[in-house]
Motif scaffolding. Structure first.
Motif, PDB file in Angstrom:
ATOM      1  N   GLU A 200      72.238  42.318  54.033  1.00 15.73           N
ATOM      2  CA  GLU A 200      72.744  42.524  55.390  1.00 15.73           C
ATOM      3  C   GLU A 200      71.671  42.303  56.443  1.00 15.73           C
ATOM      4  O   GLU A 200      71.940  41.747  57.514  1.00 15.73           O
ATOM      5  CB  GLU A 200      73.344  43.926  55.534  1.00 15.73           C
ATOM      6  CG  GLU A 200      74.005  44.162  56.874  1.00 15.73           C
ATOM      7  CD  GLU A 200      74.772  45.472  56.943  1.00 15.73           C
ATOM      8  OE1 GLU A 200      75.404  45.725  57.990  1.00 15.73           O
ATOM      9  OE2 GLU A 200      74.739  46.236  55.964  1.00 15.73           O
ATOM     10  N   ASP A 201      70.444  42.719  56.163  1.00 14.58           N
ATOM     11  CA  ASP A 201      69.364  42.552  57.134  1.00 14.58           C
ATOM     12  C   ASP A 201      69.017  41.093  57.377  1.00 14.58           C
ATOM     13  O   ASP A 201      68.316  40.773  58.348  1.00 14.58           O
ATOM     14  CB  ASP A 201      68.113  43.304  56.675  1.00 14.58           C
ATOM     15  CG  ASP A 201      68.278  44.812  56.778  1.00 14.58           C
ATOM     16  OD1 ASP A 201      69.211  45.261  57.486  1.00 14.58           O
ATOM     17  OD2 ASP A 201      67.487  45.544  56.147  1.00 14.58           O
ATOM     18  N   ASP A 202      69.470  40.201  56.498  1.00 11.76           N
ATOM     19  CA  ASP A 202      69.144  38.775  56.624  1.00 11.76           C
ATOM     20  C   ASP A 202      70.283  37.951  57.223  1.00 11.76           C
ATOM     21  O   ASP A 202      70.199  36.717  57.267  1.00 11.76           O
ATOM     22  CB  ASP A 202      68.786  38.195  55.245  1.00 11.76           C
ATOM     23  CG  ASP A 202      67.506  38.788  54.682  1.00 11.76           C
ATOM     24  OD1 ASP A 202      66.726  39.367  55.463  1.00 11.76           O
ATOM     25  OD2 ASP A 202      67.291  38.682  53.452  1.00 11.76           O
ATOM     26  N   LEU A 203      71.337  38.612  57.691  1.00  7.13           N
ATOM     27  CA  LEU A 203      72.478  37.869  58.230  1.00  7.13           C
ATOM     28  C   LEU A 203      72.091  36.997  59.423  1.00  7.13           C
ATOM     29  O   LEU A 203      72.464  35.815  59.495  1.00  7.13           O
ATOM     30  CB  LEU A 203      73.597  38.833  58.634  1.00  7.13           C
ATOM     31  CG  LEU A 203      74.506  39.337  57.516  1.00  7.13           C
ATOM     32  CD1 LEU A 203      75.444  40.412  58.060  1.00  7.13           C
ATOM     33  CD2 LEU A 203      75.311  38.194  56.902  1.00  7.13           C
ATOM     34  N   ASP A 204      71.364  37.562  60.366  1.00  6.46           N
ATOM     35  CA  ASP A 204      70.975  36.790  61.549  1.00  6.46           C
ATOM     36  C   ASP A 204      70.107  35.596  61.166  1.00  6.46           C
ATOM     37  O   ASP A 204      70.242  34.504  61.734  1.00  6.46           O
ATOM     38  CB  ASP A 204      70.241  37.677  62.548  1.00  6.46           C
ATOM     39  CG  ASP A 204      71.165  38.672  63.239  1.00  6.46           C
ATOM     40  OD1 ASP A 204      72.375  38.375  63.349  1.00  6.46           O
ATOM     41  OD2 ASP A 204      70.689  39.740  63.646  1.00  6.46           O
ATOM     42  N   GLN A 205      69.217  35.805  60.198  1.00  2.10           N
ATOM     43  CA  GLN A 205      68.351  34.720  59.739  1.00  2.10           C
ATOM     44  C   GLN A 205      69.178  33.609  59.093  1.00  2.10           C
ATOM     45  O   GLN A 205      68.908  32.419  59.287  1.00  2.10           O
ATOM     46  CB  GLN A 205      67.328  35.269  58.743  1.00  2.10           C
ATOM     47  CG  GLN A 205      66.344  34.236  58.222  1.00  2.10           C
ATOM     48  CD  GLN A 205      65.345  34.843  57.243  1.00  2.10           C
ATOM     49  OE1 GLN A 205      65.176  36.054  57.189  1.00  2.10           O
ATOM     50  NE2 GLN A 205      64.702  33.985  56.472  1.00  2.10           N
ATOM     51  N   ALA A 206      70.198  33.989  58.323  1.00  6.90           N
ATOM     52  CA  ALA A 206      71.055  32.994  57.676  1.00  6.90           C
ATOM     53  C   ALA A 206      71.831  32.190  58.715  1.00  6.90           C
ATOM     54  O   ALA A 206      71.992  30.971  58.588  1.00  6.90           O
ATOM     55  CB  ALA A 206      72.005  33.682  56.713  1.00  6.90           C
ATOM     56  N   VAL A 207      72.328  32.872  59.750  1.00  2.00           N
ATOM     57  CA  VAL A 207      73.035  32.174  60.826  1.00  2.00           C
ATOM     58  C   VAL A 207      72.098  31.208  61.540  1.00  2.00           C
ATOM     59  O   VAL A 207      72.455  30.054  61.821  1.00  2.00           O
ATOM     60  CB  VAL A 207      73.629  33.190  61.822  1.00  2.00           C
ATOM     61  CG1 VAL A 207      74.119  32.493  63.084  1.00  2.00           C
ATOM     62  CG2 VAL A 207      74.766  33.967  61.167  1.00  2.00           C
ATOM     63  N   ALA A 208      70.875  31.664  61.827  1.00  2.00           N
ATOM     64  CA  ALA A 208      69.904  30.812  62.510  1.00  2.00           C
ATOM     65  C   ALA A 208      69.554  29.585  61.666  1.00  2.00           C
ATOM     66  O   ALA A 208      69.340  28.490  62.205  1.00  2.00           O
ATOM     67  CB  ALA A 208      68.648  31.615  62.832  1.00  2.00           C
ATOM     68  N   ALA A 209      69.488  29.749  60.343  1.00  5.99           N
ATOM     69  CA  ALA A 209      69.166  28.634  59.463  1.00  5.99           C
ATOM     70  C   ALA A 209      70.237  27.548  59.521  1.00  5.99           C
ATOM     71  O   ALA A 209      69.942  26.362  59.322  1.00  5.99           O
ATOM     72  CB  ALA A 209      68.992  29.131  58.029  1.00  5.99           C
ATOM     73  N   TRP A 210      71.476  27.944  59.774  1.00  6.88           N
ATOM     74  CA  TRP A 210      72.545  26.957  59.970  1.00  6.88           C
ATOM     75  C   TRP A 210      72.498  26.379  61.381  1.00  6.88           C
ATOM     76  O   TRP A 210      72.710  25.185  61.583  1.00  6.88           O
ATOM     77  CB  TRP A 210      73.909  27.607  59.738  1.00  6.88           C
ATOM     78  CG  TRP A 210      74.343  27.661  58.321  1.00  6.88           C
ATOM     79  CD1 TRP A 210      73.943  26.858  57.294  1.00  6.88           C
ATOM     80  CD2 TRP A 210      75.287  28.583  57.758  1.00  6.88           C
ATOM     81  NE1 TRP A 210      74.585  27.217  56.123  1.00  6.88           N
ATOM     82  CE2 TRP A 210      75.411  28.268  56.387  1.00  6.88           C
ATOM     83  CE3 TRP A 210      76.038  29.635  58.284  1.00  6.88           C
ATOM     84  CZ2 TRP A 210      76.261  28.973  55.529  1.00  6.88           C
ATOM     85  CZ3 TRP A 210      76.890  30.331  57.440  1.00  6.88           C
ATOM     86  CH2 TRP A 210      76.994  30.005  56.076  1.00  6.88           C
ATOM     87  N   ALA A 211      72.270  27.244  62.369  1.00  7.00           N
ATOM     88  CA  ALA A 211      72.346  26.812  63.765  1.00  7.00           C
ATOM     89  C   ALA A 211      71.250  25.809  64.117  1.00  7.00           C
ATOM     90  O   ALA A 211      71.501  24.852  64.869  1.00  7.00           O
ATOM     91  CB  ALA A 211      72.264  28.020  64.690  1.00  7.00           C
ATOM     92  N   ARG A 212      70.043  25.990  63.579  1.00  9.35           N
ATOM     93  CA  ARG A 212      68.927  25.121  63.971  1.00  9.35           C
ATOM     94  C   ARG A 212      69.223  23.647  63.720  1.00  9.35           C
ATOM     95  O   ARG A 212      69.075  22.823  64.646  1.00  9.35           O
ATOM     96  CB  ARG A 212      67.642  25.560  63.251  1.00  9.35           C
ATOM     97  CG  ARG A 212      66.952  26.749  63.907  1.00  9.35           C
ATOM     98  CD  ARG A 212      65.548  26.947  63.356  1.00  9.35           C
ATOM     99  NE  ARG A 212      65.565  27.290  61.947  1.00  9.35           N
ATOM    100  CZ  ARG A 212      65.605  28.528  61.468  1.00  9.35           C
ATOM    101  NH1 ARG A 212      65.647  29.563  62.312  1.00  9.35           N
ATOM    102  NH2 ARG A 212      65.605  28.766  60.175  1.00  9.35           N
TER     103      ARG A 212
END
Length: 271
Positions: A200-212
């Protein structure tokens, strides 16, 4: 985890049950009634339409999330009761169902790439919102369920059923709908409901990895590619009858309401 310490009141001052946060070319939309499990209400549908119906061409990525411990616990059943009290024929349910379909279509057809960020439970209408997004990441604690049949309702909300059949397949969908059982994030990946599972703590990081990488793509090519993907997906759903979802839901709920109010007619004792 919520990415929104304060509501964005500069661009959407009227929002009461959503929070939005514009970060350059990324728009974050958060369902924000955590005390109610972010249940989908008429007000939430209206605000989602307010945000999604007139796409900003400078927005390249939209991230949909839910505040608190759960993404979305489904539709607000108390509103169904209120609708029937106001109109026993189901007029209010029809109106709400039409809005639900418009919201899900707005997520799917939006020129921006839509990303669902899911933690906790995504039930019924919540699952429909998730499936309407292009990319879907879930926390390890994410769970999903289609409880409609157990509640005496058809699986007819926001075009959920044809999307499920297209993404998951008829055999697995049949089992999930008839049993109403919950399934976890890892099974959701196997079913193509999610694309990725992270802590759960890595959700934002996972989203950013797609968005970049998405933000680096030429905008014209990205819009056309998404349109092509949607067109081919629609072609595989030629028998999509989701336009009738609101009628089906209203008819079933109104008939059950009438049956409970007139038990003698249900048992055949008409006089």
């Amino acid at each position: 985890m919520s990415a929104f310490p304060t509501p964005d009141t500069r661009t959407k001052p009227d929002l009461k049950v959503l929070r939005t946060d514009r970060q350059a070319q990324v728009l974050h939309i958060e369902l924000h009634t955590p005390e109610a499990g972010n249940a989908v209400t008429e007000a939430m549908l209206d605000e989602l339409l307010m945000v999604l119906d007139d796409p900003d061409p400078t927005v390249r990525v939209i991230v949909l999330s839910g505040a608190g411990s759960d993404f979305c616990l489904g539709g607000d059943r108390t509103e169904l009761t209120d609708y029937l009290a106001q109109d026993p024929t189901g007029g209010g349910i029809r109106t709400s169902g039409i809005k639900a379909r418009r919201v899900c279509e707005a997520l799917t057809s939006n020129p921006a790439v839509t990303i669902a960020k899911v933690q906790g439970k995504a039930i019924g209408a919540g699952l429909a919102l998730v499936l309407a997004c292009d990319l879907r990441v879930g926390a390890e604690n994410a769970t999903f369920r289609l409880p409609e049949l157990a509640l005496g309702l058809p699986t007819a909300w926001g075009g959920l059923l044809p999307r499920l059949l297209s993404e998951v397949g008829s055999s697995r969908v049949r089992e999930l709908i008839l049993t109403c059982r919950a399934f976890d994030a890892y099974e959701a990946v196997n079913l193509s409901v999610l694309h990725n599972v992270v802590p759960e703590d890595d959700l934002d990081q996972a989203v950013a990895a797609w968005a970049r990488p998405i933000l680096r793509r030429p905008p014209g090519a990205l819009r056309v590619t998404k349109s092509l993907l949607n067109s081919y997906a629609a072609a595989s759903r030629l028998s999509d009858t989701s336009a009738l979802d609101s009628e089906l839901m209203a008819s079933v709920v109104a008939a059950e309401h009438y049956s409970r109010a007139h038990p003698q007619r249900r048992t055949g004792h008409l006089f």
